[in-house]
Design a protein around this motif. Structure first.
Motif, short mmCIF file in Angstrom:
data_model
loop_
_atom_site.label_atom_id
_atom_site.label_comp_id
_atom_site.label_asym_id
_atom_site.label_seq_id
_atom_site.Cartn_x
_atom_site.Cartn_y
_atom_site.Cartn_z
N SER A 182 3.06 -2.77 -2.28
CA SER A 182 2.07 -2.69 -3.48
C SER A 182 1.86 -1.16 -4.12
O SER A 182 0.79 -0.99 -4.72
CB SER A 182 0.71 -3.16 -3.27
N TYR A 183 2.85 -0.54 -3.93
CA TYR A 183 3.04 0.85 -4.21
C TYR A 183 2.74 1.01 -5.75
O TYR A 183 1.61 1.82 -6.27
CB TYR A 183 4.30 1.53 -4.03
N ASP A 184 3.14 0.18 -6.63
CA ASP A 184 3.11 0.43 -8.23
C ASP A 184 1.69 -0.12 -8.41
O ASP A 184 1.20 0.24 -9.65
CB ASP A 184 4.18 -0.63 -8.97
N ALA A 185 1.11 -1.01 -7.75
CA ALA A 185 -0.31 -1.44 -8.31
C ALA A 185 -1.37 -0.40 -8.06
O ALA A 185 -2.45 -0.40 -8.50
CB ALA A 185 -0.58 -2.67 -7.42
N LEU A 186 -0.93 0.69 -7.32
CA LEU A 186 -1.78 1.73 -7.01
C LEU A 186 -1.61 2.74 -7.89
O LEU A 186 -2.01 3.88 -7.71
CB LEU A 186 -2.06 2.16 -5.32
N GLN A 187 -1.08 2.77 -9.08
CA GLN A 187 -0.71 3.90 -9.97
C GLN A 187 -2.00 4.55 -10.25
O GLN A 187 -1.88 5.47 -10.73
CB GLN A 187 -0.05 3.00 -11.25
N PRO A 188 -3.16 3.99 -10.57
CA PRO A 188 -4.20 4.37 -10.88
C PRO A 188 -4.81 5.63 -9.74
O PRO A 188 -5.19 6.79 -10.11
CB PRO A 188 -5.47 3.65 -11.17
N LEU A 189 -4.43 5.25 -8.61
CA LEU A 189 -4.73 6.24 -7.65
C LEU A 189 -3.75 7.38 -7.56
O LEU A 189 -4.38 8.45 -7.30
CB LEU A 189 -4.61 5.51 -5.93
N TRP A 190 -2.41 7.14 -7.97
CA TRP A 190 -1.66 8.08 -7.66
C TRP A 190 -1.96 9.20 -9.02
O TRP A 190 -1.69 10.35 -8.80
CB TRP A 190 -0.22 7.74 -7.83
N THR A 191 -2.25 8.58 -10.24
CA THR A 191 -2.86 9.32 -11.36
C THR A 191 -3.75 10.42 -10.88
O THR A 191 -3.90 11.51 -11.17
CB THR A 191 -3.07 8.48 -12.29
N ALA A 192 -4.55 9.86 -10.13
CA ALA A 192 -6.02 10.57 -9.62
C ALA A 192 -5.49 11.77 -8.96
O ALA A 192 -6.11 12.90 -8.80
CB ALA A 192 -6.97 9.76 -9.20
N THR A 193 -4.34 11.26 -8.12
CA THR A 193 -3.82 12.34 -7.01
C THR A 193 -3.18 13.52 -7.88
O THR A 193 -3.38 14.69 -7.43
CB THR A 193 -3.06 11.83 -5.98
N GLU A 194 -2.61 13.20 -8.93
CA GLU A 194 -1.81 14.28 -9.62
C GLU A 194 -2.91 15.16 -10.43
O GLU A 194 -2.75 16.31 -10.36
CB GLU A 194 -0.98 13.52 -10.73
N ILE A 195 -4.11 14.62 -10.92
CA ILE A 195 -5.02 15.18 -11.52
C ILE A 195 -5.68 15.99 -10.66
O ILE A 195 -6.06 17.20 -10.71
CB ILE A 195 -6.17 14.22 -12.20
N ARG A 196 -6.04 15.56 -9.32
CA ARG A 196 -6.58 16.13 -8.22
C ARG A 196 -5.52 17.56 -8.11
O ARG A 196 -6.10 18.81 -7.85
CB ARG A 196 -6.63 15.47 -6.91
#
Length: 662
Positions: A182-196
């Motif tokens: 479900s990697y694509d479903a976690l895109q908000p988390l990955w966006t937050a990681t990039e912002i981090r």
């Protein structure tokens, strides 16, 4: 030593071993790439080239830092960073080789998993922590501890994002372990990681900026090395990002960071970093301006010009016309930030004048601080007569600039060289030469003020000593005598009607004691000022003294002539000094020379001149004694000059006094 203690063999061996491990991994990756017949384009697209270069630079630079500064954690963080990149660099071609040779699938997936999970820690954890601790290995303050903890705690999110993503290391390659369906479903988390990630590096940069503002000169030089690497990296990457997107090979600029950090920590005095940063900043800003102008002009030419004349040539010409006048102005702005006002000598001279106008003593202290600040120098000081009058900054390698007044060196302007400089540049020297003129006047005035104060102190001391002598003479000599006179007079008065003979005897004693008291008074008066000066005047008193010195101790006669025609009335102090020097010189002629003739000459024009010559045979240089020293001091007290010694025609004593002396 920056952030470290004395290196130990065990720590050095560990640093060298870990750094060597990363190097071996990169070499293994290169060998494996050749074994799998990878082209350079394939190696670049699989990040072997970029990861390999970053692995080498971070590991080697980290090993160098850890070797020289074992207690500084930056070296060990860079080694870990390098191992992470090197492991990924070796993992990709190894996975390809295992796939081509039909190795067990589990082994292939394990290698792919290790490769995917190795490098993210370098970007998310090791590098930002190193920047946060740069250059001394300690946080800026305890307030930054939550930031460091936040970096450590949130770093796994980026590793998870990179390690669990779908896809393979190469086409038709096996999938790694730990990939999330479900990697694509976690895109908000990955966006937050990039912002981090952006926040983490922004905080690291903010820490460096604050460090620079509060750093010493050495700390600023170290930070400028990192700034230089950042500027060059941005200069290398920004145009591609703004114009065509970022190709993989622009990541090759990142290794500049560990190189700059290693130089900053171990050898920050390598060269004049200010000059390098000045030029780099200028070209960076110019490149950004050129890229922006290019993008804007392309948009314009697409609509109005390209259809008739061709876009490329027109844009190139217009950008050249825009940049030509901008470059020198931009360079001046950057140079001023790096070197202050050294290209504006008038401004520096004006600052010096303002500081000097605040007062001589305080002005010099203000001047050295103003010069140091205006020219961005690490150290400036003023020295005179072996003493440091004022200083500012931290002394390192110091170059003296001579301060001259009236053709005489009155002091030195001590200038600390910037890091990397072996001598003052001609531009700096020109400014300092201009500043040296008013500063030499101030140093001369300071010296005169000090000499005047010392002279006043000597006069006060001499006056008090003279008062003490008079008090002692009056108390020990004249006082007891007068007391005895009073007692004797009382006794004589009491006996005059009873014992006339005894009263007459006491009156005789009274007469003798009174004469002794009178002699003491005359002696005291003569010590204060020769009475002959008041009775006969200077010329008459000298003539009287000359007549008294007409015979030597061996009975031979000495002819002493006094020449003083047209001598005006002189101040009392000048009369006494001239009389004492002349009589002492004539006394020395009679006592120590075999002269038969001596001439005392007094002349008065713009200054009073006292000259005593004799025809005594030369008998070598005169040895300084009490008499010569006393004459020299009397001349100096009134601002005069004195010289004495043998001459081709005999002995010569010469003293001059300014007539302005009160």
């Amino acid at each position: 030593m920056t952030g470290g203690s004395e290196p130990t063999p065990r720590r050095r061996a560990l640093a060298a071993g870990l750094g060597g491990l990363a190097v071996l991994e990169v070499l293994a990756g290169v060998v494996l790439a050749f074994a799998t017949n990878w082209s350079f384009a394939t190696a670049l697209d699989s990040f072997l080239v970029t990861n390999g270069l970053m692995g080498l630079t971070f590991a080697i630079c980290g090993a160098v830092i850890a070797w020289h500064r074992p207690a500084n954690p930056i070296g060990w963080l860079f080694i870990a960073d390098g191992i992470g990149h090197a492991t990924t660099a070796a993992g990709a071609p190894l996975s390809q080789l295992l796939h081509d040779n039909a190795a067990p699938l589990g082994v292939q997936r394990l290698i792919a998993t290790i490769s995917n999970w190795s490098w993210p820690w370098s970007i998310a954890l090791f590098l930002p922590l190193a920047l946060l601790l740069f250059p001394n290995g300690r946080l800026l303050s305890p307030r930054w501890r939550p930031v460091a903890i936040g970096i450590v705690v949130t770093a796994p999110f980026f590793a998870v994002e990179m390690g669990t993503g779908p896809g393979a290391l190469f086409e038709d390659g096996p999938a790694a372990y730990l990939q999330l369906p479900s990697y694509d479903a976690l895109q908000p988390l990955w966006t937050a990681t990039e912002i981090r990630g952006l926040i983490v590096y922004a905080l690291a940069i903010a820490s460096l900026v604050i460090r620079y503002r509060h750093a010493t000169e050495t700390g600023r030089h170290q930070l400028l090395w990192l700034l230089l690497a950042t500027v060059v990296m941005i200069l290398f990457m920004a145009p591609w990002a703004l114009v065509t997107g970022t190709p993989i090979f622009v990541l090759l600029a990142i290794p500049l960071i560990p190189v700059a950090v290693a130089v900053a920590i171990v050898r920050h005095q390598l060269l004049d970093i200010r000059l390098v940063v000045s030029r780099a900043l200028t070209w960076a800003m110019l490149s950004i301006l050129a890229v922006g102008a290019y993008a804007a002009l392309v948009a314009v030419t697409d609509s109005f010009i390209s259809t008739r004349f061709g876009r490329s040539a027109v844009v190139t010409v217009l950008i050249a016309l825009l940049i030509a006048p901008v470059l020198p102005r931009l360079q001046r702005l950057v140079d001023r930030a790096m070197y202050g006002d050294r290209r504006d000598p008038a401004r520096v001279a004006s600052l010096v004048g303002e500081e000097l106008s605040s007062g001589v003593a305080g002005g010099i202290l203000g001047v050295v601080e103003a010069v140091r600040s205006a020219l961005r120098l690490p150290y400036v000081a003023v020295a005179a007569d072996g003493l440091l009058l004022a200083s500012a900054g931290v002394a390192g390698t110091v170059v003296p600039v001579e301060l001259s007044y009236g053709g005489t060196t009155v002091g030195s302007l001590l200038v600390g060289l910037r890091s990397g400089e072996s001598e003052l540049s001609q531009t700096d020297r020109n400014v300092l030469t201009l500043v040296a003129v008013p500063l030499a006047v101030a140093v001369h005035a300071t010296r005169l003020s000090s000499e005047l104060q010392a002279s006043r102190e000597r006069l006060v001391a001499a006056r008090e000593e003279e008062r003490r002598r008079l008090r002692r003479d009056l108390h020990d000599g004249l006082g007891p005598t007068l007391t005895g006179v009073a007692f004797t007079a009382d006794a004589a008065a009491n006996l005059v009607s009873v014992d006339a003979a005894r009263a007459s005897e006491l009156l005789g004693t009274l007469r003798r004691d009174t004469r002794a008291a009178i002699a003491d008074v005359r002696r005291l008066v003569d010590d204060l000022r020769p009475p002959a000066l008041d009775e006969l005047g200077l010329v008459g008193a000298l003539q009287q003294r000359a007549d008294q010195l007409s015979w030597r101790a061996d009975g031979a006669s000495v002819s002493v002539q006094v020449s003083a025609d047209g001598l005006p009335a002189l101040p009392a102090a000048l009369e006494v000094a001239a009389y004492r020097i002349a009589t002492e010189a004539l006394t020395n002629v009679v006592r120590h020379s075999r002269a038969t003739n001596a001439v005392l000459t007094l002349r008065c024009g713009s200054e009073l001149e006292v000259l005593v010559t004799d025809d005594g045979p030369p008998n070598g240089a005169w040895r300084p004694g009490v008499g010569l020293q006393a004459m020299r001091e009397r001349a100096a007290e009134l601002g005069g000059e004195f010289e004495a010694g043998p001459s081709p025609t005999g002995g010569r004593v010469h003293a001059t006094f300014p007539m302005a002396t009160p």
